[in-house]
Structure formats: C-alpha cells, structure tokens
Write an enzyme that holds these catalytic residues in place. Sequence first.
Site, mmCIF file in Angstrom:
data_model
loop_
_atom_site.group_PDB
_atom_site.id
_atom_site.type_symbol
_atom_site.label_atom_id
_atom_site.label_comp_id
_atom_site.label_asym_id
_atom_site.label_seq_id
_atom_site.Cartn_x
_atom_site.Cartn_y
_atom_site.Cartn_z
ATOM 1 N N THR A 17 110.138 -19.946 115.398
ATOM 2 C CA THR A 17 109.070 -20.337 114.180
ATOM 3 C C THR A 17 110.166 -20.853 113.035
ATOM 4 N N GLY A 37 111.524 -11.426 114.487
ATOM 5 C CA GLY A 37 111.984 -10.008 114.619
ATOM 6 C C GLY A 37 113.058 -9.820 114.915
ATOM 7 N N GLU A 61 102.741 -15.000 118.592
ATOM 8 C CA GLU A 61 102.556 -15.442 120.060
ATOM 9 C C GLU A 61 101.649 -16.505 120.390
HETATM 10 C C1 LIG Z 1 114.260 -7.691 131.303
HETATM 11 C C2 LIG Z 1 112.924 -7.509 130.344
HETATM 12 C C3 LIG Z 1 113.107 -5.863 129.659
HETATM 13 C C4 LIG Z 1 111.946 -5.312 128.990
HETATM 14 C C5 LIG Z 1 110.715 -6.138 128.684
HETATM 15 C C6 LIG Z 1 109.840 -5.854 129.126
HETATM 16 C C7 LIG Z 1 108.653 -5.555 128.521
HETATM 17 C C8 LIG Z 1 108.805 -5.790 127.006
HETATM 18 C C9 LIG Z 1 107.490 -5.342 126.497
HETATM 19 C C10 LIG Z 1 107.281 -4.617 125.519
HETATM 20 C C11 LIG Z 1 108.620 -4.844 124.397
HETATM 21 C C12 LIG Z 1 108.184 -4.323 123.035
HETATM 22 C C13 LIG Z 1 107.047 -5.364 122.409
HETATM 23 C C14 LIG Z 1 106.751 -6.535 122.782
HETATM 24 C C15 LIG Z 1 107.524 -7.393 122.306
HETATM 25 C C16 LIG Z 1 107.437 -8.361 121.219
HETATM 26 C C17 LIG Z 1 106.175 -8.356 120.560
HETATM 27 C C18 LIG Z 1 106.576 -7.907 119.131
HETATM 28 C C19 LIG Z 1 106.415 -9.022 118.371
HETATM 29 C C20 LIG Z 1 105.776 -10.291 118.251
HETATM 30 C C21 LIG Z 1 106.726 -11.328 118.402
HETATM 31 C C22 LIG Z 1 106.023 -12.764 118.087
HETATM 32 C C23 LIG Z 1 106.879 -13.800 118.747
HETATM 33 C C24 LIG Z 1 106.431 -14.952 118.304
HETATM 34 O O1 LIG Z 1 105.472 -15.318 117.861
HETATM 35 S S1 LIG Z 1 107.399 -16.549 119.124
HETATM 36 C C25 LIG Z 1 106.509 -17.716 118.327
HETATM 37 C C26 LIG Z 1 105.348 -18.247 118.994
HETATM 38 N N1 LIG Z 1 104.556 -19.527 118.996
HETATM 39 C C27 LIG Z 1 103.960 -20.042 119.592
HETATM 40 O O2 LIG Z 1 103.164 -19.315 120.327
HETATM 41 C C28 LIG Z 1 103.692 -21.541 119.248
HETATM 42 C C29 LIG Z 1 102.415 -21.786 119.351
HETATM 43 N N2 LIG Z 1 102.219 -23.399 119.746
HETATM 44 C C30 LIG Z 1 102.412 -23.675 120.874
HETATM 45 O O3 LIG Z 1 102.240 -23.085 122.025
HETATM 46 C C31 LIG Z 1 102.404 -25.591 121.043
HETATM 47 O O4 LIG Z 1 102.536 -26.013 119.707
HETATM 48 C C32 LIG Z 1 101.047 -26.068 121.748
HETATM 49 C C33 LIG Z 1 100.861 -25.477 122.915
HETATM 50 C C34 LIG Z 1 99.926 -25.401 120.732
HETATM 51 C C35 LIG Z 1 100.745 -27.530 121.501
HETATM 52 O O5 LIG Z 1 102.255 -27.834 122.244
HETATM 53 P P1 LIG Z 1 102.426 -29.255 122.377
HETATM 54 O O6 LIG Z 1 101.610 -30.252 121.438
HETATM 55 O O7 LIG Z 1 103.988 -29.774 122.688
HETATM 56 O O8 LIG Z 1 101.633 -29.356 123.695
HETATM 57 P P2 LIG Z 1 100.381 -30.087 124.437
HETATM 58 O O9 LIG Z 1 100.352 -31.492 124.259
HETATM 59 O O10 LIG Z 1 99.079 -29.347 123.624
HETATM 60 O O11 LIG Z 1 100.434 -29.679 125.772
HETATM 61 C C36 LIG Z 1 101.339 -30.387 126.742
HETATM 62 C C37 LIG Z 1 101.148 -29.840 128.019
HETATM 63 O O12 LIG Z 1 101.782 -28.537 128.276
HETATM 64 C C38 LIG Z 1 101.113 -27.497 128.357
HETATM 65 N N3 LIG Z 1 101.575 -26.246 127.900
HETATM 66 C C39 LIG Z 1 101.553 -26.077 126.494
HETATM 67 N N4 LIG Z 1 101.903 -24.660 126.237
HETATM 68 C C40 LIG Z 1 102.254 -24.236 127.322
HETATM 69 C C41 LIG Z 1 102.893 -22.724 127.819
HETATM 70 N N5 LIG Z 1 103.311 -22.069 126.805
HETATM 71 N N6 LIG Z 1 103.135 -22.852 129.041
HETATM 72 C C42 LIG Z 1 102.817 -23.800 130.050
HETATM 73 N N7 LIG Z 1 102.323 -24.864 129.782
HETATM 74 C C43 LIG Z 1 102.011 -25.127 128.359
HETATM 75 C C44 LIG Z 1 99.843 -27.844 128.142
HETATM 76 O O13 LIG Z 1 98.674 -27.335 128.893
HETATM 77 C C45 LIG Z 1 99.817 -29.414 128.404
HETATM 78 O O14 LIG Z 1 99.752 -29.601 129.740
HETATM 79 P P3 LIG Z 1 99.198 -30.985 130.282
HETATM 80 O O15 LIG Z 1 99.002 -30.838 131.818
HETATM 81 O O16 LIG Z 1 99.776 -32.159 129.785
HETATM 82 O O17 LIG Z 1 97.649 -31.044 129.656
HETATM 83 C C1 LIG Z 2 104.541 -10.016 112.376
HETATM 84 C C2 LIG Z 2 104.956 -11.168 112.949
HETATM 85 C C3 LIG Z 2 106.151 -11.474 113.885
HETATM 86 C C4 LIG Z 2 106.520 -12.577 114.370
HETATM 87 N N1 LIG Z 2 107.565 -12.796 115.076
HETATM 88 C C5 LIG Z 2 108.121 -13.937 115.498
HETATM 89 C C6 LIG Z 2 109.281 -14.061 116.199
HETATM 90 O O1 LIG Z 2 109.740 -13.126 116.727
HETATM 91 N N2 LIG Z 2 109.600 -15.247 116.622
HETATM 92 C C7 LIG Z 2 108.981 -16.482 115.946
HETATM 93 O O2 LIG Z 2 109.449 -17.588 116.486
HETATM 94 N N3 LIG Z 2 108.125 -16.397 115.375
HETATM 95 C C8 LIG Z 2 107.226 -14.991 114.790
HETATM 96 N N4 LIG Z 2 106.255 -15.144 114.169
HETATM 97 C C9 LIG Z 2 105.665 -16.387 113.799
HETATM 98 C C10 LIG Z 2 104.385 -16.671 114.365
HETATM 99 O O3 LIG Z 2 104.708 -17.061 115.802
HETATM 100 C C11 LIG Z 2 103.729 -17.649 113.640
HETATM 101 O O4 LIG Z 2 103.459 -17.270 112.432
HETATM 102 C C12 LIG Z 2 102.596 -18.238 114.708
HETATM 103 O O5 LIG Z 2 102.988 -19.063 115.801
HETATM 104 C C13 LIG Z 2 101.275 -18.955 113.673
HETATM 105 O O6 LIG Z 2 102.131 -20.155 113.100
HETATM 106 P P1 LIG Z 2 102.274 -20.430 111.613
HETATM 107 O O7 LIG Z 2 102.527 -19.234 111.143
HETATM 108 O O8 LIG Z 2 103.014 -21.737 111.329
HETATM 109 O O9 LIG Z 2 100.702 -20.536 111.428
HETATM 110 P P2 LIG Z 2 99.759 -22.047 111.102
HETATM 111 O O10 LIG Z 2 99.877 -22.697 112.449
HETATM 112 O O11 LIG Z 2 100.442 -22.708 109.957
HETATM 113 O O12 LIG Z 2 98.331 -21.603 111.074
HETATM 114 C C14 LIG Z 2 97.595 -21.594 109.666
HETATM 115 C C15 LIG Z 2 96.272 -22.035 110.052
HETATM 116 O O13 LIG Z 2 96.306 -23.349 110.570
HETATM 117 C C16 LIG Z 2 95.477 -23.450 111.759
HETATM 118 N N5 LIG Z 2 95.907 -24.554 112.781
HETATM 119 C C17 LIG Z 2 97.256 -24.795 113.004
HETATM 120 N N6 LIG Z 2 97.305 -25.871 113.937
HETATM 121 C C18 LIG Z 2 95.948 -25.956 114.251
HETATM 122 C C19 LIG Z 2 95.630 -26.927 115.175
HETATM 123 N N7 LIG Z 2 96.526 -27.774 115.846
HETATM 124 N N8 LIG Z 2 94.299 -27.075 115.168
HETATM 125 C C20 LIG Z 2 93.187 -26.220 114.529
HETATM 126 N N9 LIG Z 2 93.946 -25.467 113.548
HETATM 127 C C21 LIG Z 2 95.313 -25.473 113.447
HETATM 128 C C22 LIG Z 2 95.616 -22.106 112.250
HETATM 129 O O14 LIG Z 2 94.319 -21.943 113.239
HETATM 130 C C23 LIG Z 2 95.441 -21.145 111.288
HETATM 131 O O15 LIG Z 2 94.415 -20.780 110.675
HETATM 132 C C24 LIG Z 2 105.856 -13.912 113.927
HETATM 133 C C25 LIG Z 2 104.679 -13.801 113.104
HETATM 134 C C26 LIG Z 2 104.099 -12.565 112.626
HETATM 135 C C27 LIG Z 2 103.151 -12.462 111.562
#
Ligand SMILES: CC/C=C\C/C=C\C/C=C\C/C=C\C/C=C\C/C=C\CCCCC(=O)SCCNC(=O)CCNC(=O)[C@H](O)C(C)(C)COP(=O)(O)OP(=O)(O)OC[C@H]1O[C@@H](n2cnc3c(N)ncnc32)[C@H](O)[C@@H]1OP(=O)(O)O
Ligand SMILES: Cc1cc2nc3c(=O)[nH]c(=O)nc-3n(C[C@H](O)[C@H](O)[C@H](O)COP(=O)(O)OP(=O)(O)OC[C@H]3O[C@@H](n4cnc5c(N)ncnc54)[C@H](O)[C@@H]3O)c2cc1C
Length: 572
Positions: free
Chosen positions: A50, A89, A331
Amino acid sequence: SCVHPDRPEPLDLHLGMFLPTLLNQATPEQMERFFTPAWNLRIIGTYAQTEMGHGTHLRGLETTATFDPSTQEFVLHSPTISSIKWWPGGLGKTSNHAIVLAQLHTQGRCHGLHAFIVPIRDMDTHVPLPGVVVGDIGPKFGFSEVDNGFLKLEHVRIPLDNMLMKFAKVEPDGTYVKPPSAKLTYGMVFIRSMIVGQSALALAKSCTIAIRYSAVRHQSELRPGEPEPQILNYQTQQHKLFPVLAAAYAFTFVGQYMKDTYRRISGDIHAGDYSQLPELHALSAGLKAFTTWAANAAIEVCRMSCGGHGYSRSSALPDIYVEFTPTCTYEGENTVMMLQTASRYLVKSYRQASVGQRLQGSVSYLSEAAAQRLRPRPVSGGAAPLSTQDLLSLVHLYQRRAASLVELAAKSIQQELQRGRSQEEAWNHSSIDLVRASDAHCHFVVVKLFVDKLEQVDDAAVKAVLSTLALLYALKGLADNSGDFLQAGLLTVPQATRVSARIKELLEELRPDAVALVDAFDLNDRKLNSVLGRYDGNVYEHLYEWARQSPLNATEVHESFHKYLKPLRSRL
Ligand SMILES: CC/C=C\C/C=C\C/C=C\C/C=C\C/C=C\C/C=C\CCCCC(=O)SCCNC(=O)CCNC(=O)[C@H](O)C(C)(C)COP(=O)(O)OP(=O)(O)OC[C@H]1O[C@@H](n2cnc3c(N)ncnc32)[C@H](O)[C@@H]1OP(=O)(O)O
Ligand SMILES: Cc1cc2nc3c(=O)[nH]c(=O)nc-3n(C[C@H](O)[C@H](O)[C@H](O)COP(=O)(O)OP(=O)(O)OC[C@H]3O[C@@H](n4cnc5c(N)ncnc54)[C@H](O)[C@@H]3O)c2cc1C
C-alpha cells in the site's frame, strides 16, 4: 505473544505476510538466503504494498523497480509523494527488510507489479540505509502496539536476485520472463483465508464475555416482588446474543473449511495446477468480507449488551473491537472484495451456466438454477412450503436466494448495456446489486457448511444443540434479509411471521445451554483478559480490584489538584 496472546504486535507482518510470501514466491536460492535468517529473526520483514495514494488499486501503485543491466541491479524509487509506501505493519521502527511491491521496468517496458526484497535498515545498527527514509505513520484508531510505517525510496539499488522469481523472472540481459499465470503474483489469498478464522475467534471471545456476564448480572424486575433476574432471561438479551453465539459456531466451521481449502488448492498450485485459483480467490475474498463485516457488528452488539461495564476496558470488549475492526479494511477493503467475488466469479459463472456449462465448486448451484429457468414455472408461482425445522430445506432456500440475486445483478448489467452505457459504466451502475449477490452467495456458503458439519457430529446431544444453533443462524438470517427472500418469491408474509415465532422458540430452547456453549470454546481467562467474562463469574470483586489498580489511583490526591484545580480556585 510474550505479553498477551491475540494482541496485535510488530512481528505480525513478519510472521503473517513476509514469511508466507517468501514461501509462496521465493526461489530455492532465495529461500536459503532469506527464509532461514528471517525464521531466526535476524531478518525482520514487512509486506510493503500500500502507498499513500493507493491501497486497493494495485495497478495504480507508483513505486518503480527499474532494471539496470550494466550493474545487474534494480533501482527502487518512490517518484511522488503519493507513492510513498504507507501503512505496512512493523515498517516504522521494527523491520530491517521489506517485500516491496513495485512496477517492474526492464528494456524500456513496464511489466506490472512484482515483489522485491529491499533491505531498509543496517542489520547491526538498525540505522536506515542510504536512500531509505522510513518512520511511523503516527497514532491510529487502535493497533498502538504496531508501528505501521512509511517508506520513501530514493533510487535504492538492490541485486537482480532480490526480485522474488519463483514465477516471473528477469534475465541478466533484462529479458522479462512471464509467470505461468499473472494471478500468481497477487498474493494475499493466504491471509484473507486466515482472517475468516479470526472472525470466528473474535465472535467466540465477544459472546463468551457477554453471555457469561449476562448470566451473573441481575437487573430490574420480571415479576413484581421477586428477586432481580439474570439479564440473560430477558428475551431481548437472548435475541441480541444467541444469534452471535450461532454465528461464532458457524464461522468456526467456515474458518476450518477455508484453511483446508487454502491448503488443498495452494498445494495444487505448487504442483503447477492453477485451475482452482479463481475459486480460492473468490471464496477467500468473499468470506473475508462477509465474516469480518458480520463479526465487526456483532462485537458491538456484545459490548452494548453489557451496559456500562461493557464500555470499560476491564470487559476487554472495547479492545476486541478496536483490534478487529481494521480487518474490514486491510487485506482487501470489504466492498472491493465483495465486488471481486461478484464480478470475477459469480457473474462469469452465471453466464457460463446460462449457456449450459456444468459448474463445479461453490457456484455449482448456478447450473441448477439455469436448468430451472428452462423448465416451465409452476402455475401457482408462489413460494414453496417453508419448514422452520428442516435445515436442508433452509440451505436450499439460501441457495435459491443467492441464485436469484446473482441473476438480478447480471440482468442489471445487461439492462445498463442496453441503455447504451459502456461496459465499465454498466458494471459500476450495477455494483450495489453485485455486492448483494456476493453477500447472498457467501451467506449460502456459510449456512451450507454449518449444516454439512452436523453430518460429522456423532454425539446425539451435541448434534441436537448444534442443530438448534444452525436453525437459529439460518432463520435469523432469513428474518434479517426477508426483503431478499420476499423479492425473490421464496417467502410469503405469513411464512415470515412463522419464522419470527420460531426464532423466539429457539431462543428459549437455547437458554439452558447458553453458558455451556460458550464454555465449549475453551477460552481461558488469560486469553479472554476480561473481568466480565471470568470463568468463575466473580465479576464485582474483580471489577473493584481492577479499578483500584488503575494508575490514576496510585495516589489519593492526584497531582492535577495541585497543578490545576487549586490555582484555578485561587483565581476565582
Ligand atoms: C511460514 C509462515 C509462518 C507463520 C505464519 C503462519 C501464520 C500467521 C498467522 C498469524 C500471524 C499473525 C497475524 C496475521 C498477520 C497479519 C495480519 C495483521 C495485519 C494485517 C496486515 C494487512 C496487510 C495488507 O493490508 S496488505 C495490502 C492488501 N491490499 C489488497 O488486498 C489490495 C486489494 N486490491 C486488489 O487485490 C486488486 O486491486 C483487485 C483484485 C481489487 C483488482 O486488481 P486488478 O485490477 O489488477 O485485477 P482485476 O482486473 O480485477 O482481475 C484480474 C484477474 O486477476 C484475478 N485476481 C485478482 N486478485 C487475485 C488474487 N489475489 N488471487 C488470484 N487471482 C486474483 C481476478 O479474478 C481476475 O481474473 P480473471 O480470470 O481475469 O477474471
Ligand atoms: C491496521 C491496518 C494495517 C495495514 N497493514 C498493511 C500492511 O501491512 N501492508 C500493506 O501493504 N497495507 C496495509 N494496510 C493498508 C490496507 O491494505 C489498505 O488500507 C486497504 O487495502 C484499503 O485500501 P485504501 O486504504 O487505499 O482504501 P481505498 O481503496 O481508498 O478505499 C476507500 C473507499 O473507496 C472504495 N473503493 C475503492 N476502490 C473501489 C472500487 N473499485 N469500487 C468501489 N469502491 C471502491 C472502498 O470501498 C472504500 O469505501 C493496512 C491498513 C490498516 C488499516
């Protein structure tokens, strides 16, 4: 955790994302070079995807990784203020490495987002390395134990071999070798799958606290002149808490299923079979959103059902809420995840079923619905008879509701297209319907898995009480979403009335077993960390002791009297 289990901590990202990403995307050589020291905490990493300007829209991420063949290095750079990595994080002060997601540029072309291991702090002094500007993003709603950070990269050079190359590769001459499937580089499916189990745990903890407290809290009068009753005897208290209890069991079973499915399909993927990846993505995205939204709301119901003491940190409910609520955002923001499940899976499956394709997995019901549409409709056209006792018929009702809402969303897109809108506009103007369709699909999956699980229970008494919980979960969901079922012609108003009456009966049936059902989660006092949820029910004495320990009570007269009140009084 050394301090308290289940609290967020700076190493969560190292354990939950850095290590698993290495496992999924590193070559054997990279595993040797990075996984071993990371496992021994010599390397401490985070997952930096992010940015300040983008979290959801991965294709919009701006950080660049440009290959320099003359030095066999990638140059990592944050070109704009909005490209600064923001939120990861453990990034602010804990990690000395980061898996950085960046747009890969080589031989003058951009090949999209790829993962790079970037050292960010000196392994001995922990001082940020040259070109690395890193720090904490400041106070947040919660997660105060975690140093969520920012990372600005100023032309930082890393070796060619620091790009995770299990799937995609860059050759020494800069040639880009595509991965077997572009979807393999997305990641995040692992944690989304794990979060479903976290939703179940949050629900189990919250309803354990609230139901135990409701069994020891006496308040008001049920019958004049009689002693104050346990608040758990009030129908409204049961109506608040028992559906949460049922959901806690439901999500526990779904969490187990999600983990097993992740393990099975990721095993297939490692063996080179990517065919199930769409199902895994759709299921993990949808169930992550469905269960976290439901659990998020339910934790608040549990807190408020404990009255004033629920608002005290001694209850643990405020902390459970504050730590759980970001699961709806991270996530994969929930709305976006629901849209993924609908647009990339449900509507696509609906269209395949409409041309006669036999579907497998969680969408197989869409084939049945398509076949149904080809058969002549019954003259009556009315809703089928409703059994408020037969779980299998309720599963079928949820299945038909899901099929109906998927069809409604697909038809909405068609209608928008016929109005002349573009594909993108047609989808956007149907996105409310798409989210509803995903929600209904996930709800069906949860009800079905709950009922399927009962088939594995041998003990008759346990099966009976779990069946009662499953009935309550299904009927309460039906009541809460009666509009969907009425609109789909699956429910009549008289039947909805019978559902409400049946729910009241089930609440009464569950009352004698409620405390035993939360005890069965086996969450010990240390894990619950709640005065209200103590196993021994000795709340008041421990609440008083807990308050006495408050730092404010370290002195009888707080320094604020001398510093502020007394001077203020003298000026009046
Ligand atoms: C060895 C290990 C040892 C120990 C570990 C074990 C256990 C650990 C357990 C516990 C540990 C302790 C705690 C837990 C740990 C962490 C939790 C704590 C904190 C939280 C951390 C948070 C971290 C984050 O937030 S990371 C950032 C997250 N961000 C996102 O998720 C971004 C969201 N956005 C997207 O995913 C994409 O933008 C989108 C999917 C929405 C759109 O992408 P895009 O436009 O490129 O794609 P599309 O055109 O929509 O789709 C294209 C095709 O791709 C397919 N697709 C999309 N995504 C996926 C995917 N993820 N996987 C597979 N396929 C995917 C989609 O379906 C399309 O397919 P098609 O066939 O073409 O239609
Ligand atoms: C506690 C915490 C821990 C985190 N840890 C990590 C980490 O370790 N690593 C990491 O990489 N990230 C991390 N993040 C970031 C997190 O993954 C992002 O905040 C999350 O993916 C949402 O993206 P954004 O913040 O840009 O929200 P945005 O996407 O800007 O969302 C804002 C609003 O826009 C809307 N929106 C966005 N796109 C669309 C769409 N296509 N259609 C309709 N509505 C839409 C959403 O529904 C939402 O209501 C963390 C966030 C938090 C709060």
